[in-house]
Design a protein around this motif. Structure first.
Motif, mmCIF file in Angstrom:
data_model
loop_
_atom_site.group_PDB
_atom_site.id
_atom_site.type_symbol
_atom_site.label_atom_id
_atom_site.label_comp_id
_atom_site.label_asym_id
_atom_site.label_seq_id
_atom_site.Cartn_x
_atom_site.Cartn_y
_atom_site.Cartn_z
ATOM 1 N N UNK A 47 4.559 -0.466 2.094
ATOM 2 C CA UNK A 47 3.327 -1.241 2.258
ATOM 3 C C UNK A 47 2.724 -0.895 1.012
ATOM 4 N N UNK A 48 2.280 -1.888 0.308
ATOM 5 C CA UNK A 48 1.536 -1.816 -0.957
ATOM 6 C C UNK A 48 -0.051 -1.156 -0.733
ATOM 7 N N UNK A 49 -0.554 -1.660 0.375
ATOM 8 C CA UNK A 49 -1.608 -0.779 0.603
ATOM 9 C C UNK A 49 -1.778 0.815 0.786
ATOM 10 N N UNK A 50 -0.608 0.984 1.463
ATOM 11 C CA UNK A 50 -0.450 2.478 1.991
ATOM 12 C C UNK A 50 -0.177 3.219 0.557
ATOM 13 N N UNK A 51 0.794 2.659 -0.117
ATOM 14 C CA UNK A 51 1.135 3.261 -1.696
ATOM 15 C C UNK A 51 -0.041 3.388 -2.463
ATOM 16 N N UNK A 54 -2.241 6.198 -1.329
ATOM 17 C CA UNK A 54 -1.760 7.513 -1.622
ATOM 18 C C UNK A 54 -1.980 7.566 -3.276
ATOM 19 N N UNK A 55 -1.797 6.918 -4.018
ATOM 20 C CA UNK A 55 -1.989 6.934 -5.281
ATOM 21 C C UNK A 55 -3.624 7.318 -5.658
ATOM 22 N N UNK A 56 -4.390 6.608 -5.064
ATOM 23 C CA UNK A 56 -5.897 6.857 -5.353
ATOM 24 C C UNK A 56 -5.997 8.456 -4.602
ATOM 25 N N UNK A 57 -5.407 8.882 -3.558
ATOM 26 C CA UNK A 57 -5.643 10.213 -3.122
ATOM 27 C C UNK A 57 -5.319 11.185 -3.971
ATOM 28 N N UNK A 58 -3.994 11.094 -4.835
ATOM 29 C CA UNK A 58 -3.648 11.837 -5.968
ATOM 30 C C UNK A 58 -4.857 12.012 -6.978
ATOM 31 N N UNK A 59 -5.209 11.159 -7.302
ATOM 32 C CA UNK A 59 -6.203 11.259 -8.566
ATOM 33 C C UNK A 59 -7.747 11.390 -8.062
ATOM 34 N N UNK A 60 -7.957 11.761 -7.054
ATOM 35 C CA UNK A 60 -9.272 11.685 -6.547
ATOM 36 C C UNK A 60 -10.296 12.362 -7.407
ATOM 37 N N UNK A 61 -9.665 13.500 -7.838
ATOM 38 C CA UNK A 61 -10.884 14.576 -8.766
ATOM 39 C C UNK A 61 -10.989 13.875 -10.132
#
Length: 107
Positions: A47-51, A54-61
């Motif tokens: 699911x492109x939205x889930x992916x 996940x990508x946004x979570x990894x670069x939150x900082x």
């Protein structure tokens, strides 16, 4: 000298064995990495939205920024709210006469 050579040889064999064992563990762990419980036979579509989430979570900082609009919310949840919980809990311990508070030397 001969005993020293035997010790060195045992050390070398032990290290090499350890290295081989480590390599085996790496191979075993890496085999299913990122695949999870789903195999290719199940034809799971990403699911492109889930992916993207996940990508946004990894670069939150890196994406996080404080501006005049977000500052009050940050202060509320990082300072005011935790202090409020602390103050209410402390008040309750004082009113109840909790031994943990009495014995702390703060009463």
């Amino acid at each position: 000298g001969n005993k020293n050579n035997d010790t060195m040889m045992n050390h070398l064999i032990a290290r090499t064995g350890l290295r081989a064992a480590t390599r085996t563990v790496h191979r075993t762990q890496r085999r299913k990495m990122g695949e999870g419980p789903f195999t290719d036979k199940m034809h799971v579509k990403k699911n492109k939205y889930v992916e993207e989430w996940n990508g946004r979570r990894e670069i939150t900082e890196k994406a996080f920024e404080v501006n005049p609009d977000s500052l009050p919310v940050i202060l509320l949840f990082c300072v005011v709210f935790p202090y409020g919980i602390y103050a209410l809990t402390r008040r309750e311990l004082i009113i109840k006469g909790d031994p943990r508070f009495k014995n702390s030397g703060l009463a």
